[in-house]
Design a protein around this motif. Structure first.
Motif, short mmCIF file in Angstrom:
data_model
loop_
_atom_site.label_atom_id
_atom_site.label_comp_id
_atom_site.label_asym_id
_atom_site.label_seq_id
_atom_site.Cartn_x
_atom_site.Cartn_y
_atom_site.Cartn_z
N VAL A 25 0.85 -1.20 0.00
CA VAL A 25 0.00 0.00 0.00
C VAL A 25 0.88 1.25 0.00
CG1 VAL A 25 -1.76 1.30 1.25
CG2 VAL A 25 -1.89 -1.21 1.13
N LYS A 27 0.00 4.56 -0.79
CA LYS A 27 -0.64 5.90 -0.73
C LYS A 27 0.27 6.88 0.00
CE LYS A 27 -3.26 4.61 3.41
NZ LYS A 27 -4.33 3.67 3.70
N ASN A 48 -5.21 4.62 -2.57
CA ASN A 48 -6.52 5.02 -2.04
C ASN A 48 -7.17 6.20 -2.74
OD1 ASN A 48 -5.14 3.57 0.15
ND2 ASN A 48 -6.99 4.06 1.31
N ILE A 69 -7.93 0.60 -3.37
CA ILE A 69 -8.41 0.10 -2.07
C ILE A 69 -9.17 1.14 -1.26
CG2 ILE A 69 -6.51 -1.60 -1.99
CD1 ILE A 69 -5.17 0.16 0.13
N MET A 157 -13.57 -8.05 0.55
CA MET A 157 -12.54 -7.29 1.26
C MET A 157 -13.14 -6.73 2.55
SD MET A 157 -11.62 -3.89 2.00
CE MET A 157 -10.78 -2.52 1.25
N MET A 159 -12.06 -4.45 6.46
CA MET A 159 -11.12 -3.82 7.40
C MET A 159 -11.64 -4.01 8.80
SD MET A 159 -10.50 -0.15 5.60
CE MET A 159 -9.05 0.42 6.48
N SER A 201 -0.90 -3.78 8.20
CA SER A 201 0.35 -3.91 8.97
C SER A 201 0.15 -4.47 10.37
CB SER A 201 1.06 -2.55 9.07
OG SER A 201 1.55 -2.17 7.80
N ARG A 216 -3.03 -6.29 2.63
CA ARG A 216 -2.71 -4.94 2.16
C ARG A 216 -1.82 -4.27 3.21
NH1 ARG A 216 -8.13 -5.54 2.78
NH2 ARG A 216 -7.93 -4.00 4.43
N GLY A 218 1.05 -1.38 4.26
CA GLY A 218 1.69 -0.11 3.93
C GLY A 218 2.83 0.21 4.87
C1 LIG Z 1 -3.91 2.47 4.27
C2 LIG Z 1 -4.62 1.17 4.08
C3 LIG Z 1 -3.98 -0.06 4.29
C4 LIG Z 1 -2.54 -0.19 4.81
O1 LIG Z 1 -2.44 0.23 6.12
P1 LIG Z 1 -1.09 0.00 6.98
O2 LIG Z 1 -1.57 0.06 8.38
O3 LIG Z 1 -0.18 1.12 6.63
O4 LIG Z 1 -0.54 -1.32 6.62
C5 LIG Z 1 -4.68 -1.21 4.02
N1 LIG Z 1 -5.95 -1.18 3.58
C6 LIG Z 1 -6.61 -0.03 3.37
C7 LIG Z 1 -8.02 -0.07 2.87
C8 LIG Z 1 -5.96 1.18 3.62
O5 LIG Z 1 -6.65 2.33 3.42
#
Ligand SMILES: *Cc1c(COP(=O)(O)O)cnc(C)c1O
Length: 229
Positions: A25, A27, A48, A69, A157, A159, A201, A216, A218
């Motif tokens: 990721v 962004k 993003n 994403i 997907m 979160m 992460s 995913r 970052g």
């Molecule tokens: C920013 C983001 C991530 C990555 O987040 P990290 O905590 O930096 O790994 C993953 N998925 C989505 C949808 C995000 O917006």
């Protein structure tokens, strides 16, 4: 800022072993930072924001697989439709229709994941369980198939909640996995339904334990993001 090569190599080794796809990721990160990972072999990158993604697409090698994403507004779909590899964040039927339309204009078939709202925060996007059920059982089954002939729904997907309580996170991942399993056998999807994108992460190891096959990540690769951006 430099990418964390050690961390990248460790994560790649771990994921390769488990057959999990890494979406890096990127962004807010520069084209140069993306190239640093590209030169180590990374090809899947996640972004993003539409404008940022378009700029990076234009500057960077064309064999990068770009994953979208973030929250996607219908009026911006046309900007990414020519090249996007996988859209993770489809959260409404309206958006899906627009993706289908733009995909057709580009003579493509765009792969999509439906985003499911599994977290506690109301600010997060996605279908809830009932909406997802309606979508599969009614919209997809009853409507004319041509309605979505230029997209493929290839998975889900989600979160998890933003919390240190890993019990809550685990429960949410297990819930998403159960929905994934349920719709995997749905005949209308023609067994193309194969991707479960969950884990970032802070929780990707947990997500993999609970069935994720795409994560995913970052900040573990690129360092913390500048909150001002
Ligand atoms: C920013 C983001 C991530 C990555 O987040 P990290 O905590 O930096 O790994 C993953 N998925 C989505 C949808 C995000 O917006």
């Amino acid at each position: 800022m430099a990418v964390d090569v050690g961390s990248y190599k460790k994560i790649v080794a771990e994921l390769t072993n488990k057959n999990v796809t890494l979406v890096a990721v990127s962004k807010t990160k520069s084209a140069q930072e993306i190239l640093d990972l590209y030169n180590l072999g990374q090809r899947d990158f996640g972004e993003n924001y539409v404008q940022e993604l378009v700029e990076k697409y234009e500057q960077l090698p064309k064999d990068i697989r770009w994953h979208f994403i973030g929250h996607l507004q219908s009026n911006k779909v046309k900007l990414i439709a020519p090249f996007v590899y996988l859209i993770h964040s489809v959260d409404s039927e309206k958006l899906l229709k627009e993706i289908n339309k733009q995909s057709e204009k580009n003579n493509r078939k765009i792969d999509c994941l439906l985003q499911v709202h599994i977290a506690k925060e109301v600010t997060k996007f996605g279908f809830d369980e009932k909406e997802l059920d309606n979508f599969f059982k009614e919209t997809l089954s009853m409507n004319d198939k041509s309605l979505f002939k230029n997209i493929r729904i290839v998975g889900l997907m989600g979160m998890a909640s933003f919390t240190n309580n890993m019990k809550i996170v685990k429960k949410e991942f297990q819930f998403l996995k159960s929905l994934f399993t349920k719709y995997s056998t749905f005949s209308i999807l023609n067994s193309q339904f194969s991707i479960l994108s969950m884990g970032m992460s802070s929780d990707y190891e947990l997500a993999i334990e609970d069935g994720a096959n795409m994560v995913r990540i970052g900040s573990l690769l690129f360092g913390k993001r500048d909150p001002k951006k």
